[in-house]
Write a protein that holds these residues in place. Structure first.
Motif, PDB file in Angstrom:
ATOM      1  N   ARG A 147       0.848  -1.193   0.000  1.00  0.00           N
ATOM      2  CA  ARG A 147       0.000   0.000   0.000  1.00  0.00           C
ATOM      3  C   ARG A 147       0.878   1.235   0.000  1.00  0.00           C
ATOM      4  N   LEU A 148       0.323   2.339  -0.535  1.00  0.00           N
ATOM      5  CA  LEU A 148       0.983   3.640  -0.461  1.00  0.00           C
ATOM      6  C   LEU A 148      -0.038   4.635   0.069  1.00  0.00           C
ATOM      7  N   THR A 149       0.325   5.355   1.106  1.00  0.00           N
ATOM      8  CA  THR A 149      -0.529   6.383   1.698  1.00  0.00           C
ATOM      9  C   THR A 149       0.259   7.678   1.640  1.00  0.00           C
ATOM     10  N   LEU A 150      -0.138   8.567   0.731  1.00  0.00           N
ATOM     11  CA  LEU A 150       0.716   9.689   0.362  1.00  0.00           C
ATOM     12  C   LEU A 150      -0.047  11.008   0.386  1.00  0.00           C
ATOM     13  N   MET A 151       0.624  12.050   0.875  1.00  0.00           N
ATOM     14  CA  MET A 151       0.043  13.376   0.855  1.00  0.00           C
ATOM     15  C   MET A 151       0.634  14.190  -0.295  1.00  0.00           C
ATOM     16  N   GLU A 158      -6.269  15.117  -6.795  1.00  0.00           N
ATOM     17  CA  GLU A 158      -7.449  15.028  -7.644  1.00  0.00           C
ATOM     18  C   GLU A 158      -7.119  14.430  -9.001  1.00  0.00           C
ATOM     19  N   ARG A 159      -5.935  14.727  -9.515  1.00  0.00           N
ATOM     20  CA  ARG A 159      -5.516  14.139 -10.784  1.00  0.00           C
ATOM     21  C   ARG A 159      -5.315  12.633 -10.653  1.00  0.00           C
ATOM     22  N   ILE A 160      -4.792  12.180  -9.528  1.00  0.00           N
ATOM     23  CA  ILE A 160      -4.564  10.754  -9.311  1.00  0.00           C
ATOM     24  C   ILE A 160      -5.878   9.983  -9.301  1.00  0.00           C
ATOM     25  N   CYS A 161      -6.907  10.571  -8.712  1.00  0.00           N
ATOM     26  CA  CYS A 161      -8.181   9.876  -8.513  1.00  0.00           C
ATOM     27  C   CYS A 161      -9.248  10.218  -9.547  1.00  0.00           C
ATOM     28  N   TRP A 178      -4.442   2.416 -13.351  1.00  0.00           N
ATOM     29  CA  TRP A 178      -4.092   1.203 -14.101  1.00  0.00           C
ATOM     30  C   TRP A 178      -3.369   0.211 -13.208  1.00  0.00           C
ATOM     31  N   THR A 179      -2.560   0.725 -12.277  1.00  0.00           N
ATOM     32  CA  THR A 179      -1.752  -0.145 -11.419  1.00  0.00           C
ATOM     33  C   THR A 179      -2.302  -0.300 -10.007  1.00  0.00           C
ATOM     34  N   CYS A 180      -3.190   0.605  -9.589  1.00  0.00           N
ATOM     35  CA  CYS A 180      -3.649   0.598  -8.198  1.00  0.00           C
ATOM     36  C   CYS A 180      -5.129   0.953  -8.076  1.00  0.00           C
ATOM     37  N   ARG A 181      -5.695   0.550  -6.971  1.00  0.00           N
ATOM     38  CA  ARG A 181      -7.005   1.076  -6.572  1.00  0.00           C
ATOM     39  C   ARG A 181      -6.739   2.352  -5.789  1.00  0.00           C
ATOM     40  N   CYS A 182      -7.280   3.471  -6.258  1.00  0.00           N
ATOM     41  CA  CYS A 182      -6.936   4.774  -5.707  1.00  0.00           C
ATOM     42  C   CYS A 182      -8.143   5.408  -5.025  1.00  0.00           C
ATOM     43  N   LEU A 206      -3.316   4.300  -2.189  1.00  0.00           N
ATOM     44  CA  LEU A 206      -3.159   3.491  -3.400  1.00  0.00           C
ATOM     45  C   LEU A 206      -2.851   2.057  -2.991  1.00  0.00           C
ATOM     46  N   ILE A 207      -3.693   1.131  -3.421  1.00  0.00           N
ATOM     47  CA  ILE A 207      -3.485  -0.292  -3.135  1.00  0.00           C
ATOM     48  C   ILE A 207      -3.213  -0.988  -4.468  1.00  0.00           C
ATOM     49  N   PRO A 208      -1.999  -1.482  -4.674  1.00  0.00           N
ATOM     50  CA  PRO A 208      -1.651  -2.100  -5.963  1.00  0.00           C
ATOM     51  C   PRO A 208      -2.532  -3.290  -6.303  1.00  0.00           C
ATOM     52  N   HIS A 209      -2.898  -3.384  -7.590  1.00  0.00           N
ATOM     53  CA  HIS A 209      -3.657  -4.530  -8.070  1.00  0.00           C
ATOM     54  C   HIS A 209      -2.796  -5.795  -7.980  1.00  0.00           C
TER      55      HIS A 209
END
Length: 283
Positions: A147-151, A158-161, A178-182, A206-209
């Protein structure tokens, strides 16, 4: 949770900052997060940390580091490029040497997967000036992270999600989704930081698929999205001319008169796979 023995009696962060003369530097994208309630909340948003090895990038004076040490994380590795901040985190590591290590390095130039064993996560208040390139680099090796938890600045978050068709949808969102559930996890106002930035911030999870693209396919997706969104006002037949144009779109079953922001992740995946296959084929 009981406060670890090594954290009892720590001086307030503002006092630590003053003692070390740690002024936030614009060139390093620094805005220090000092509110322990917010750092504790960020840590909790990363889920159950028991047995997890955490990499924190840009710890600064250690506000989030303290919260991570107060969690069930197995170990924390703090990666910091600012020598002044390294001195502060080193003091903290001396109190809990079995759980916290300090690596003085530029995270842009270091493979963070080599710093700790799996299962590993990144939890970080990222420097604003390098947050996006750092994320793209980590997405290339998403299978290495649980997992990635990022500020980020809120606009980047907003662009990421962003969803297809929205104003914020673009290359970064395609690569991330494409690579993660965001997901957007938390909004943080400027006043929570010292000094306050001019923009709001947000925490993204972000949780990688389970299935991840190999290096060749990821590179193909980078090329496709760079071309598509680099000229986003153009129809795709023109924007993608350098990577196959109309022939590629026809093979993918995508109308060349569409524009990049109308394609969903599945359609971009189709284009990337075709492009990777074409470029790998012998001339």
């Amino acid at each position: 949770m009981t406060v670890p023995e090594g954290l009892k009696g720590l001086e307030p962060l503002r006092q630590t900052i003053a003692r070390h003369g740690l002024d936030a530097r614009k060139a390093l994208g620094q805005h220090f997060l000092l509110d322990p309630a917010i750092t504790a909340r960020i840590t909790s948003l990363a889920g159950d940390l028991a047995g997890q090895h955490i990499v924190e990038v840009g710890p600064g004076p250690g506000g989030l580091t303290r919260a991570l040490l107060d969690s069930d994380a197995a170990t924390i590795t703090a990666v910091e490029v600012d020598t002044r901040a390294v001195a502060i985190i080193t003091e903290l590591a001396a109190l809990m040497p079995d759980r916290l290590q300090v690596v003085e390095a530029d995270a842009m130039r270091r493979d963070l997967t080599t710093l700790c064993p799996a299962p590993r996560q990144i939890i970080a208040n990222l420097p604003y000036n390098v947050g996006t390139p750092l994320l793209v680099g980590w997405l290339r090796q998403a299978s290495a992270w649980s997992r990635l938890t990022l500020m980020f600045q809120q606009e980047v978050a907003e662009r990421i999600c962003a969803a297809p068709g929205s104003d914020h949808y673009g290359r970064l969102g395609v690569l991330a989704q494409w690579t993660c559930r965001c997901g957007m996890l938390m909004h943080i106002p400027p006043g929570a930081f010292s000094p306050p930035p001019k923009v709001h911030s947000a925490v993204v999870g972000l949780i990688p698929h389970a299935r991840q693209p190999d290096a060749t396919l990821f590179r193909a997706m980078e090329q496709i999205t760079a071309a598509a969104f680099g000229q986003r006002r153009k129809m795709l037949r023109g924007a993608l001319k350098s990577v196959g144009g109309e022939a590629l779109l026809t093979e993918a079953g995508i109308d060349g008169s569409r524009r990049a922001e109308t394609l969903d992740i599945t359609e971009f995946d189709r284009l990337a796979r075709l492009h990777a296959r074409r470029t790998a084929a012998p001339a």
